[in-house]
Design a protein around this motif. Structure first.
Motif, short mmCIF file in Angstrom:
data_model
loop_
_atom_site.label_atom_id
_atom_site.label_comp_id
_atom_site.label_asym_id
_atom_site.label_seq_id
_atom_site.Cartn_x
_atom_site.Cartn_y
_atom_site.Cartn_z
N GLN A 107 5.00 -10.92 10.32
CA GLN A 107 4.95 -10.99 8.87
C GLN A 107 6.31 -10.62 8.28
N GLY A 108 6.74 -11.39 7.28
CA GLY A 108 7.98 -11.09 6.59
C GLY A 108 9.23 -11.45 7.37
N PHE B 21 2.50 -5.70 4.34
CA PHE B 21 3.23 -5.38 3.12
C PHE B 21 2.24 -5.17 1.97
N PRO B 22 2.58 -4.34 0.98
CA PRO B 22 1.66 -4.08 -0.14
C PRO B 22 1.66 -5.22 -1.14
N THR B 23 0.48 -5.56 -1.65
CA THR B 23 0.34 -6.59 -2.68
C THR B 23 -0.75 -6.15 -3.66
N ASP C 227 3.80 4.71 2.57
CA ASP C 227 2.56 4.11 3.04
C ASP C 227 1.90 4.92 4.15
N HIS C 228 2.56 5.99 4.60
CA HIS C 228 2.00 6.82 5.67
C HIS C 228 1.54 8.20 5.18
N ARG D 72 -4.11 -4.09 -2.49
CA ARG D 72 -4.09 -2.78 -3.16
C ARG D 72 -3.37 -1.71 -2.32
N GLY D 73 -2.39 -2.16 -1.57
CA GLY D 73 -1.58 -1.22 -0.80
C GLY D 73 -2.08 -0.93 0.60
#
Length: 346
Positions: free
Chosen positions: A324-325, A73-75, A132-133, A79-80
């Motif tokens: 994750q998540g 996941f981005p944070t 994100d792709h 930085r993505g």
């Protein structure tokens, strides 16, 4: 916390109307040209987020390399950098399979590619329309020219060109505390279709698409000589796939059709490490969500009861600690499964 770069200059900040009134004070602006140039450079620095740290690529096969994203996941901290960037080195040049989440990630990928080969990037393939792709397309178009072929399914191109493309850019900036600032939405400029074949030097690629899975526009790219297939987000190794735009039974059908047509492969996901049994293991996890929900609907049980059935399913319990998540997302994706099961059952 901010990641913006700033410089200290005694440069006057001129209001917009000053520039619009240039006819009245043109001579004064000409005299200030060096200061204005410096001011423009400062603004550009402010608007572009910081570089992403280098991640050395891992060679998966003779031609295929992966820049691995450990986070799902981005944070602001990563930085993505949440999705893998894959590249294929051929005798005709380098092929990108998903370009990453931002201009900065794409630039990092270019730096890493240049450590592996002096050959230029000659094509980019985007697996689907989630940002994100493909937001990294900007870096490759900037480095190799706007005529660089960027391929995707027609629905992916259409969606990125629409409102959703810019929405993803804004969301990524928000999720990373503006670290991805400066990224432009660069949509695919070439459309591919299922079954289409490409030849780049010593490497052949085959396009696969079998309907709605993670989305209704999931492109999987098979690297024939290496028996490696990039599957985008239809399967994940380290997180639950966003199914908002997708379908549980559609995913199972996609897995079967892809396996039947491509045969044994090293399946390379957009999130997590590749594996030869990825479709099997991730399919089992999804079935642990879908089948209890379908049974709950058939038995007239509530959504809350369905969720408890999902959490008790051994296929789900097995993955609860390593995904994750999981805690934040299992409720949502159980709800989506229950809603789809209602439609499927009736």
């Amino acid at each position: 916390m901010t990641h913006f770069k700033t410089k200290q200059h005694a440069t006057p900040v001129l209001p917009r109307r000053t520039f619009l009134g240039a006819s009245a004070i043109g001579a004064g602006l000409v005299g200030m040209w060096p200061e204005l140039q410096t001011f423009a450079a400062d603004v550009q620095d402010f608007l572009v987020g910081p570089p992403v740290k280098d991640i050395p690529p891992i060679q998966l096969s003779k031609h295929v390399w992966m820049i691995f994203a450990p986070d799902g996941f981005p944070t602001p901290e990563n930085r993505g950098m949440m999705s893998n960037v894959t590249f294929v080195v051929t005798t005709a040049g380098v092929i990108i399979l998903d370009s990453g989440s931002s201009l900065q990630i794409g630039q990092m990928a270019i730096r890493m590619i240049k450590k592996v080969t002096p050959l230029p990037v000659v094509a980019v393939f985007n697996s689907h329309f989630h940002g994100d792709h493909w937001l990294g397309n900007h870096a490759f178009a900037e480095e190799y020219g706007t005529q660089l072929p960027i391929y995707a399914l027609a629905k992916t191109q259409e969606t990125i060109k629409g409102i959703e493309g810019n929405t993803w850019r804004v969301l990524m900036e928000r999720w990373t505390n503006q670290s991805s600032a400066g990224t432009k939405a660069v949509p695919p400029n070439k459309v591919v279709t299922h079954g289409q074949k490409f030849k780049f030097g010593d490497v052949d690629l085959v396009m696969h698409h079998y309907g709605r899975a993670h989305t209704d526009a999931d492109l999987c790219v098979e690297v024939v000589q290496d028996k490696v297939t990039s599957v985008g987000d239809i399967a994940m190794a380290n997180r639950i796939a966003n199914i908002d735009d997708g379908s549980y039974p559609g995913t199972f059908k996609y897995f079967k059709a892809l396996s039947d047509n491509a045969g044994q492969q090293l399946w390379l996901p957009g999130h997590g490490q590749p594996a030869k049994n990825l479709l099997e293991t991730y399919g089992q996890f999804l079935a642990g969500i879908w089948e209890p929900c379908l049974q709950a609907v058939k038995d007239g049980k509530s959504e809350a009861e369905a969720k408890q059935m999902v959490l008790n399913d051994p296929r789900v319990k097995k993955r609860a600690t390593d995904m994750q998540g999981f805690e934040n997302n299992i409720g949502k994706y159980t709800s989506l499964a229950y809603l789809e099961a209602e439609k499927e059952a009736f």
